[in-house]
Design a protein around this motif. Structure first.
Motif, PDB file in Angstrom:
ATOM      1  N   ASN A  29      -7.645  -4.751  -1.518  1.00  0.00           N
ATOM      2  CA  ASN A  29      -7.242  -3.601  -0.694  1.00  0.00           C
ATOM      3  C   ASN A  29      -8.378  -2.604  -0.521  1.00  0.00           C
ATOM      4  O   ASN A  29      -8.422  -1.856   0.449  1.00  0.00           O
ATOM      5  CB  ASN A  29      -6.027  -2.900  -1.328  1.00  0.00           C
ATOM      6  CG  ASN A  29      -4.713  -3.554  -0.937  1.00  0.00           C
ATOM      7  OD1 ASN A  29      -4.548  -3.979   0.204  1.00  0.00           O
ATOM      8  ND2 ASN A  29      -3.789  -3.650  -1.870  1.00  0.00           N
ATOM      9  N   SER A  30      -9.308  -2.578  -1.491  1.00  0.00           N
ATOM     10  CA  SER A  30     -10.442  -1.654  -1.378  1.00  0.00           C
ATOM     11  C   SER A  30     -11.355  -2.036  -0.216  1.00  0.00           C
ATOM     12  O   SER A  30     -12.182  -1.241   0.216  1.00  0.00           O
ATOM     13  CB  SER A  30     -11.249  -1.637  -2.679  1.00  0.00           C
ATOM     14  OG  SER A  30     -11.989  -2.838  -2.839  1.00  0.00           O
ATOM     15  N   ARG A  73       2.251   1.816  -3.447  1.00  0.00           N
ATOM     16  CA  ARG A  73       1.229   2.347  -4.330  1.00  0.00           C
ATOM     17  C   ARG A  73       1.040   3.838  -4.068  1.00  0.00           C
ATOM     18  O   ARG A  73       0.927   4.635  -4.995  1.00  0.00           O
ATOM     19  CB  ARG A  73      -0.102   1.606  -4.132  1.00  0.00           C
ATOM     20  CG  ARG A  73      -0.106   0.218  -4.710  1.00  0.00           C
ATOM     21  CD  ARG A  73      -1.397  -0.528  -4.548  1.00  0.00           C
ATOM     22  NE  ARG A  73      -2.531   0.196  -4.079  1.00  0.00           N
ATOM     23  CZ  ARG A  73      -3.006   0.150  -2.834  1.00  0.00           C
ATOM     24  NH1 ARG A  73      -2.384  -0.580  -1.932  1.00  0.00           N
ATOM     25  NH2 ARG A  73      -4.073   0.814  -2.497  1.00  0.00           N
ATOM     26  N   THR A  99       0.830  -1.194   0.000  1.00  0.00           N
ATOM     27  CA  THR A  99       0.000   0.000   0.000  1.00  0.00           C
ATOM     28  C   THR A  99       0.867   1.246   0.000  1.00  0.00           C
ATOM     29  O   THR A  99       0.590   2.221  -0.692  1.00  0.00           O
ATOM     30  CB  THR A  99      -0.924   0.000   1.229  1.00  0.00           C
ATOM     31  OG1 THR A  99      -1.593  -1.253   1.304  1.00  0.00           O
ATOM     32  CG2 THR A  99      -1.941   1.116   1.139  1.00  0.00           C
ATOM     33  N   GLU A 117      -5.604  -4.846  -5.696  1.00  0.00           N
ATOM     34  CA  GLU A 117      -6.286  -3.561  -5.540  1.00  0.00           C
ATOM     35  C   GLU A 117      -7.730  -3.758  -5.098  1.00  0.00           C
ATOM     36  O   GLU A 117      -8.239  -3.022  -4.252  1.00  0.00           O
ATOM     37  CB  GLU A 117      -6.256  -2.795  -6.865  1.00  0.00           C
ATOM     38  CG  GLU A 117      -4.923  -2.164  -7.188  1.00  0.00           C
ATOM     39  CD  GLU A 117      -4.566  -1.076  -6.202  1.00  0.00           C
ATOM     40  OE1 GLU A 117      -5.295  -0.079  -6.116  1.00  0.00           O
ATOM     41  OE2 GLU A 117      -3.566  -1.227  -5.487  1.00  0.00           O
ATOM     42  N   LYS A 118      -8.384  -4.739  -5.677  1.00  0.00           N
ATOM     43  CA  LYS A 118      -9.771  -5.003  -5.310  1.00  0.00           C
ATOM     44  C   LYS A 118      -9.878  -5.423  -3.843  1.00  0.00           C
ATOM     45  O   LYS A 118     -10.785  -5.009  -3.121  1.00  0.00           O
ATOM     46  CB  LYS A 118     -10.353  -6.084  -6.225  1.00  0.00           C
ATOM     47  CG  LYS A 118     -10.679  -5.580  -7.636  1.00  0.00           C
ATOM     48  CD  LYS A 118     -11.139  -6.716  -8.523  1.00  0.00           C
ATOM     49  CE  LYS A 118     -11.821  -6.192  -9.788  1.00  0.00           C
ATOM     50  NZ  LYS A 118     -11.007  -5.306 -10.597  1.00  0.00           N
ATOM     51  N   ASP A 162      -2.015  -7.815  -9.656  1.00  0.00           N
ATOM     52  CA  ASP A 162      -2.072  -6.538  -8.944  1.00  0.00           C
ATOM     53  C   ASP A 162      -3.482  -5.960  -8.932  1.00  0.00           C
ATOM     54  O   ASP A 162      -3.882  -5.288  -7.982  1.00  0.00           O
ATOM     55  CB  ASP A 162      -1.094  -5.538  -9.571  1.00  0.00           C
ATOM     56  CG  ASP A 162       0.352  -5.865  -9.243  1.00  0.00           C
ATOM     57  OD1 ASP A 162       0.581  -6.559  -8.237  1.00  0.00           O
ATOM     58  OD2 ASP A 162       1.245  -5.452  -9.995  1.00  0.00           O
ATOM     59  N   ASN A 163      -4.235  -6.229  -9.993  1.00  0.00           N
ATOM     60  CA  ASN A 163      -5.614  -5.758 -10.043  1.00  0.00           C
ATOM     61  C   ASN A 163      -6.450  -6.419  -8.954  1.00  0.00           C
ATOM     62  O   ASN A 163      -7.268  -5.759  -8.301  1.00  0.00           O
ATOM     63  CB  ASN A 163      -6.208  -6.057 -11.421  1.00  0.00           C
ATOM     64  CG  ASN A 163      -7.656  -5.613 -11.536  1.00  0.00           C
ATOM     65  OD1 ASN A 163      -8.558  -6.432 -11.558  1.00  0.00           O
ATOM     66  ND2 ASN A 163      -7.864  -4.307 -11.606  1.00  0.00           N
ATOM     67  N   GLU A 211     -11.432   6.291  -5.080  1.00  0.00           N
ATOM     68  CA  GLU A 211     -11.381   5.063  -5.861  1.00  0.00           C
ATOM     69  C   GLU A 211     -12.203   3.947  -5.235  1.00  0.00           C
ATOM     70  O   GLU A 211     -12.377   2.889  -5.814  1.00  0.00           O
ATOM     71  CB  GLU A 211      -9.931   4.588  -6.017  1.00  0.00           C
ATOM     72  CG  GLU A 211      -9.042   5.583  -6.740  1.00  0.00           C
ATOM     73  CD  GLU A 211      -7.605   5.119  -6.780  1.00  0.00           C
ATOM     74  OE1 GLU A 211      -7.352   3.955  -6.417  1.00  0.00           O
ATOM     75  OE2 GLU A 211      -6.746   5.908  -7.175  1.00  0.00           O
ATOM     76  N   GLU A 227       0.009   3.732 -13.459  1.00  0.00           N
ATOM     77  CA  GLU A 227      -0.280   2.488 -12.780  1.00  0.00           C
ATOM     78  C   GLU A 227      -0.985   1.549 -13.741  1.00  0.00           C
ATOM     79  O   GLU A 227      -2.167   1.703 -14.033  1.00  0.00           O
ATOM     80  CB  GLU A 227      -1.150   2.735 -11.549  1.00  0.00           C
ATOM     81  CG  GLU A 227      -0.406   3.470 -10.458  1.00  0.00           C
ATOM     82  CD  GLU A 227      -1.189   3.484  -9.166  1.00  0.00           C
ATOM     83  OE1 GLU A 227      -0.986   2.590  -8.338  1.00  0.00           O
ATOM     84  OE2 GLU A 227      -2.001   4.386  -8.999  1.00  0.00           O
ATOM     85  N   TYR A 235      -1.985  -2.243 -14.110  1.00  0.00           N
ATOM     86  CA  TYR A 235      -2.092  -3.389 -13.228  1.00  0.00           C
ATOM     87  C   TYR A 235      -2.178  -4.699 -13.986  1.00  0.00           C
ATOM     88  O   TYR A 235      -3.030  -4.859 -14.864  1.00  0.00           O
ATOM     89  CB  TYR A 235      -3.341  -3.256 -12.336  1.00  0.00           C
ATOM     90  CG  TYR A 235      -3.234  -2.161 -11.304  1.00  0.00           C
ATOM     91  CD1 TYR A 235      -2.070  -1.990 -10.570  1.00  0.00           C
ATOM     92  CD2 TYR A 235      -4.300  -1.290 -11.083  1.00  0.00           C
ATOM     93  CE1 TYR A 235      -1.974  -0.980  -9.628  1.00  0.00           C
ATOM     94  CE2 TYR A 235      -4.210  -0.286 -10.135  1.00  0.00           C
ATOM     95  CZ  TYR A 235      -3.036  -0.133  -9.413  1.00  0.00           C
ATOM     96  OH  TYR A 235      -2.939   0.866  -8.482  1.00  0.00           O
TER      97      TYR A 235
END
Length: 469
Positions: free
Chosen positions: A281-282, A258, A255, A278-279, A274-275, A295, A268, A270
């Motif tokens: 991490n959301s 990023r 994080t 990100e999902k 990595d995508n 985001e 960026e 992804y």
């Protein structure tokens, strides 16, 4: 939705009709994952292309401004005749030669930077576009004239020409989306998109119903040629799950990296891994959330029954714990560190998390790369049942690669049970005789061909044992 590819990665030819469930079976190293990578690149590339394009342009502009600053610094030469003039007093403050140079350069770089920033909004309103272009050109000419009358224009003439060209780039949707697809394809395939063992032209065609969405050719050294205008891709998002070990990569240092990357203004792009990070991490509600609040959507799942099914399979629920700053399994009101959770449970947990976050909807695509690898045969059957339930209850398309006869047979039977037989396709990927390429064929009318191919390992075992007797 249909995907056709030729001479991409290991695949010499494949035609995949993407219905509710599409299963690609085959041995290892037969190019099954190639289909998922191409599909991910098309959907993700289009839907993030505007952001990707803008980030690339802004990064290039930032680099050019830095180059211009350095060149100007080396060009400026104040005509000081005595040693004392290397230091000047102004309002009682000592001003060094370096500071004086920087001050003069800032008078050029700052207006130039502001001018380039305004260029990104040229196409925000078609009515104001011509007026904005006129203002941009006038501003650029003023900066060039100032350079001519001060430090000279020749040193940075070419750099300024490139900067000015960004104003003339028509930020058309077609161009931007094609740029996005190309960028993600290069990233996914590590710049080895075409066949490694052949010099044949790579081809990708994508259809929605009978409409051709795209027609792309890829020649040697990744030379892209678009044979048609890019049309609308209706899928808004894609979730690509390759391994439940993704949880081990979701640490705060990722994080922080990023965040640092965003602060530096770097593009960026992804990969599918990595995508997915990100999902996931959301879903975190930690100290970094405020930086990415724009985001993160406030997604509330409406699929309560599916979530309950998943929780029953896991005998608990995987969720993010603020106290532990990591994902944990909640079981009988106790928290179990994600490192101590069975890999199979993590596989079910990933589906639950992306479902809960609202990513499985709106004709989105779910790609599962050999999900059975970390599952006991009993759990493979449960996982297959879950996939059939997802396909039946959600407006999504699911692409699966597999080499497990248990899993594939379970998919076939559950798709029939849930009334999805006509919405489920089975494919088999097989290598050519030379072993450098593979062809993927539809085997809906002869699904036994999959089981016979996957049973070759047992035949080989029998031959070896009998041969030793």
């Amino acid at each position: 939705m249909r995907l056709e590819i030729e001479n991409i990665g290991m695949i010499s030819k494949a035609e995949i009709d993407l219905k509710k469930i599409s299963v690609i079976a085959g041995e290892n190293d037969t190019g099954k994952s190639t289909i998922g990578k191409v599909l991910y690149s098309l959907v993700y590339g289009v839907n993030t292309s505007s952001e990707v394009y803008e980030e690339i342009i802004q990064s290039n502009v930032k680099s050019l401004l830095s180059v211009i600053r350095k060149k100007l610094y080396n060009t400026i030469d104040f005509d000081y005749k005595t040693k004392e003039t290397f230091e000047m007093f102004k309002d009682g403050t000592l001003l060094s030669l370096r500071e004086e140079k920087e001050k003069q350069i800032d008078k050029i770089i700052k207006p130039l930077s502001n001018l380039m920033e305004s260029a990104f909004f040229l196409h925000s309103s078609s009515e104001e576009e011509d007026e904005c272009k006129v203002k941009f050109d006038k501003g650029f000419e003023m900066i060039e004239n100032k350079l001519k009358t001060t430090v000279g224009l020749e040193t940075v003439k070419e750099d300024l020409r490139v900067l000015r060209s960004y104003r003339d780039l028509q930020i058309a949707t077609d161009f931007i989306e094609k740029t996005g697809i190309q960028s993600i394809l290069l990233l996914e395939f590590k710049e080895q998109i075409g066949s490694i063992f052949s010099d044949k032209i790579g081809k990708i065609k994508f259809y929605y119903e009978k409409n051709k969405i795209l027609d792309l050719q890829i020649a040697e050294r990744n030379k892209f040629k678009w044979n048609s205008k890019l049309k609308k891709i209706y899928s808004k998002d894609v979730v690509y799950i390759e391994s439940p070990f993704i949880f081990t990569k979701l640490k705060d240092e990722d994080t922080e990296k990023r965040l640092f990357k965003k602060m530096k203004g770097e593009p960026e792009l992804y990969s599918h891994t990595d995508n997915l990070k990100e999902k996931l991490n959301s879903l975190k509600e930690n100290k970094y959330t405020k930086f990415f609040i724009s985001e993160i959507e406030n997604k509330i799942s409406e699929n309560i029954n599916l979530e309950k099914t998943l929780e029953k399979c896991m005998n608990g629920k995987i969720k993010y714990s603020e106290d532990d700053e990591d994902f944990v399994l909640i079981k009988n009101d106790k928290k179990i560190a994600i490192e101590n959770v069975a890999t199979g449970i993590k596989s079910f947990g990933l589906i639950n998390l992306v479902l809960e976050a609202g990513y499985l909807k709106d004709d989105n695509i779910l790609i599962l790369d050999e999900p059975e690898v970390h599952l006991h045969p009993k759990w493979q059957i449960e996982y297959a049942k879950l996939i059939a339930e997802l396909a039946k209850n959600l407006n999504i398309r699911i692409l699966i690669t597999s080499h497990s006869p248990y899993f594939i047979e379970a998919i076939e039977k559950y798709s029939r049970k849930f009334g999805l037989a006509d919405e489920t396709n089975f494919y088999l990927s097989q290598k050519s005789e030379e072993g450098n390429s593979a062809v993927i064929e539809n085997v809906n009318n002869n699904i036994e061909k999959i089981f016979n191919t996957l049973a070759d390992a047992y035949d080989k075992l029998d031959e070896d044992i009998i041969g030793d007797l």
